[in-house]
Scaffold this active site. Sequence first.
Site, PDB file in Angstrom:
ATOM      1  N   HIS A  59       0.823  -1.210   0.000  1.00  0.00           N
ATOM      2  CA  HIS A  59       0.000   0.000   0.000  1.00  0.00           C
ATOM      3  C   HIS A  59       0.857   1.260   0.000  1.00  0.00           C
ATOM      4  O   HIS A  59       0.340   2.374  -0.036  1.00  0.00           O
ATOM      5  CB  HIS A  59      -0.907  -0.012   1.235  1.00  0.00           C
ATOM      6  CG  HIS A  59      -2.021   0.978   1.199  1.00  0.00           C
ATOM      7  ND1 HIS A  59      -1.992   2.168   1.892  1.00  0.00           N
ATOM      8  CD2 HIS A  59      -3.211   0.953   0.547  1.00  0.00           C
ATOM      9  CE1 HIS A  59      -3.111   2.836   1.676  1.00  0.00           C
ATOM     10  NE2 HIS A  59      -3.872   2.128   0.871  1.00  0.00           N
ATOM     11  N   HIS A  61      -8.017  11.865   0.819  1.00  0.00           N
ATOM     12  CA  HIS A  61      -7.199  10.658   0.948  1.00  0.00           C
ATOM     13  C   HIS A  61      -5.955  10.897   1.822  1.00  0.00           C
ATOM     14  O   HIS A  61      -5.056  10.054   1.858  1.00  0.00           O
ATOM     15  CB  HIS A  61      -6.782  10.198  -0.465  1.00  0.00           C
ATOM     16  CG  HIS A  61      -6.283   8.806  -0.562  1.00  0.00           C
ATOM     17  ND1 HIS A  61      -5.029   8.500  -1.063  1.00  0.00           N
ATOM     18  CD2 HIS A  61      -6.842   7.617  -0.235  1.00  0.00           C
ATOM     19  CE1 HIS A  61      -4.854   7.189  -1.054  1.00  0.00           C
ATOM     20  NE2 HIS A  61      -5.940   6.624  -0.545  1.00  0.00           N
TER      21      HIS A  61
END
Length: 494
Positions: free
Chosen positions: A203, A418
């Site tokens: 990630h 985000h």
Amino acid sequence: MKFTAQYKPILFPEETDNTVLQHGLQLEKARKYHRCALFIAVLLTLLLCVMVFQLFFFPIFLSTSQTTTEIILGQDVGCDDPCSFVLVESIPEGLVYDANSTINPSIFQSWLNLLTNAKSSVDIASFYWTMTNNDTKTHVSSAGQGELILQELLKLKQRGVSLRVAVNPPNSPQQQSDISALKSSGADVRVVNMPILTGGVLHTKFWVIDDKHFYIGSANMDWRSLTQVKELGATIYNCSCLAQDLDKIFESYWTVGLPNATIPSPWPVNFSTPYNKDTPMQIKLNGTESQVYLSSSPPPLSGEGRTDDLQSIVSIIDTAKKFVYISVMDYSPTEEFSHPRRYWPDIDNHLRKAVFERHVNVRLLISCWKNSRPSMFTFLRSLAALYNNKSHYDIEVKIFVVPASAEQKKIPYARVNHNKYMVTEAVAYIGTSNWSGDYFLNTAGTALVVNQTKSAGTSETIQMKLQAVFERDWYSNYSRTISTLSSWTETCTF
């Protein structure tokens, strides 16, 4: 002791023959004993030599790896590079702040500058790749920035610049297109099979350029991260000591990206680092004395000396004296992707402790969009319920919603804040992970931690810049206190 000479008596001829024969037999027997004794002596000598070798030399060879690690971990933590730090953001189209609000350079321009100035190498650690309209099955002009970045990456080989990409296994055909194009252009690509290695995903999101410059932050290799999703990161220029330390993390991904790879335990010494929360790198960022280190998760992917990302977050919260401001997309004291789901209060407990024991002001700015999990808001309301003005339990929770037009709502997985950062009165933390248990236990992520408190009187520190971004968003028209919202549906649609 004196020896007395003894003489044999003179014998007759018959006696002489027998005596000679007996004497010969005795000599032969003596020779056998001599040879046997000599063999035993040589054997004992060899055994003694082996024992001496083991005693004095073998421990030296045995400790070579440990000694090398100790040298790496014990080396000078200073750095003389003239490092330049730039806080960068992506502000989604249609999200407009009030006049005189804090404005930072764009991630798009930062990436373009890094690629334009690359001389020898570009290393990119990424979650997935969707840099074009074709990848997302859209037809919007705002994909142009992502498509331009992809084109610049495809030209690197022609310029004599090597490109290495570490990426999580693609989970759809759309995510294969850019990877295939990169391979065709001459890039080296390794798919890091994190689902098999750790049960998580890759990630992380960072670039390392020429072992000298780097970007780290929340933006994925996705055109939407440049124009349709709110992102935050940092670009560091002319800072080889820090860039090379970040590249050690990239090399760990690169190593386990080989076919049938397993995670080394322990990692070889060249993956070790002397820079961590206890012994941060001493450098100047923008001319200001700074203490800096890079943290990483999950623990099995880190070389010796590296601070685990969770430890980094907890230590920052525990040392805060005035405030802790957090802006992340997801926050949940659970393991969201485990089966069955498990409670995971590691960060949550430290926030509550900071509020209760030290009266630290805690603010959480959490994102809200159509993909938010409803259970997250239950836990956020629980934190917000701690607020008590009389008892000085100063904790507040707001949610942030990125507005979307009718056309923008058609863009999949867009229109969300985000960000993944935290700021206190002393420390700026810029990461790549959402804040739930899975991201720290089995998913690969990285963070940059900066402390400039030793430089008292500095006009504007990195911490101050990040605090200004948080307060801009906190007081903007796009955030609302969670306690004023009646339902999850209302939370994500205002």
